[in-house]
Design a protein around this motif. Structure first.
Motif, short mmCIF file in Angstrom:
data_model
loop_
_atom_site.label_atom_id
_atom_site.label_comp_id
_atom_site.label_asym_id
_atom_site.label_seq_id
_atom_site.Cartn_x
_atom_site.Cartn_y
_atom_site.Cartn_z
N PHE A 39 0.82 -1.21 0.00
CA PHE A 39 0.00 0.00 0.00
C PHE A 39 0.85 1.27 0.00
O PHE A 39 0.44 2.29 -0.55
CB PHE A 39 -1.00 -0.02 1.15
N LEU A 40 2.03 1.22 0.60
CA LEU A 40 2.95 2.36 0.49
C LEU A 40 3.38 2.56 -0.96
O LEU A 40 3.42 3.68 -1.47
CB LEU A 40 4.17 2.15 1.38
N TRP A 41 3.70 1.45 -1.64
CA TRP A 41 4.08 1.54 -3.05
C TRP A 41 2.92 2.03 -3.89
O TRP A 41 3.10 2.88 -4.77
CB TRP A 41 4.55 0.17 -3.54
N LYS A 42 1.73 1.54 -3.63
CA LYS A 42 0.55 1.93 -4.40
C LYS A 42 0.23 3.41 -4.22
O LYS A 42 -0.23 4.07 -5.17
CB LYS A 42 -0.64 1.07 -3.95
N ASN A 43 0.48 3.96 -3.04
CA ASN A 43 0.16 5.37 -2.74
C ASN A 43 1.38 6.27 -2.75
O ASN A 43 1.36 7.35 -2.19
CB ASN A 43 -0.54 5.45 -1.39
N ARG A 44 2.46 5.83 -3.40
CA ARG A 44 3.72 6.57 -3.34
C ARG A 44 3.60 7.99 -3.89
O ARG A 44 4.21 8.92 -3.35
CB ARG A 44 4.82 5.80 -4.06
N ARG A 45 2.82 8.21 -4.93
CA ARG A 45 2.67 9.56 -5.49
C ARG A 45 1.96 10.49 -4.53
O ARG A 45 2.36 11.63 -4.34
CB ARG A 45 1.96 9.48 -6.83
N GLU A 46 0.90 10.00 -3.93
CA GLU A 46 0.17 10.82 -2.98
C GLU A 46 1.02 11.10 -1.74
O GLU A 46 1.01 12.22 -1.21
CB GLU A 46 -1.13 10.14 -2.56
N ILE A 47 1.77 10.11 -1.29
CA ILE A 47 2.65 10.31 -0.13
C ILE A 47 3.71 11.37 -0.45
O ILE A 47 3.97 12.26 0.37
CB ILE A 47 3.31 8.98 0.28
#
Length: 99
Positions: free
Chosen positions: A85-93
């Motif tokens: 989930f960190l990888w999936k949301n990397r752009r938003e993070i």
């Protein structure tokens, strides 16, 4: 140094800590399950509680080596899920963490 009652106090303290830990993690797991699967609500909470109780029985009845291996497996599984989930949301993070 602490007197005869120190052992009793320490034993009671450890038991209270263990009970509080079991109850808090059970509640945390149920709330997380309801949050992740909102349509299932009470059914998922009930299912997770049964699974949690079954794992407590496994932990109480089996050798500590098996229990530690299951705990390591659970931590590894949670780590893989979190990494996904960190990888999936990397752009938003990256967007949110820019100063």
């Amino acid at each position: 140094l602490l007197g005869a009652g120190a052992g009793v106090f320490l034993c009671a303290s450890v038991c209270c800590f263990g009970l509080a830990t079991v109850l808090c993690w059970s509640h945390y797991m149920q709330r997380s399950g309801v949050y992740l699967f909102p349509r299932c609500g009470r059914r998922i909470a009930s299912l997770l509680l049964w699974v949690y109780c079954a794992m407590m029985a496994v932990g109480a009845c089996h050798a500590s080596e098996l229990v530690w291996q299951l705990a390591d497996l659970a931590i590894g599984s949670m780590t893989l899920i979190n990494l996904y989930f960190l990888w999936k949301n990397r752009r938003e993070i990256a967007r949110v963490s820019r100063v």
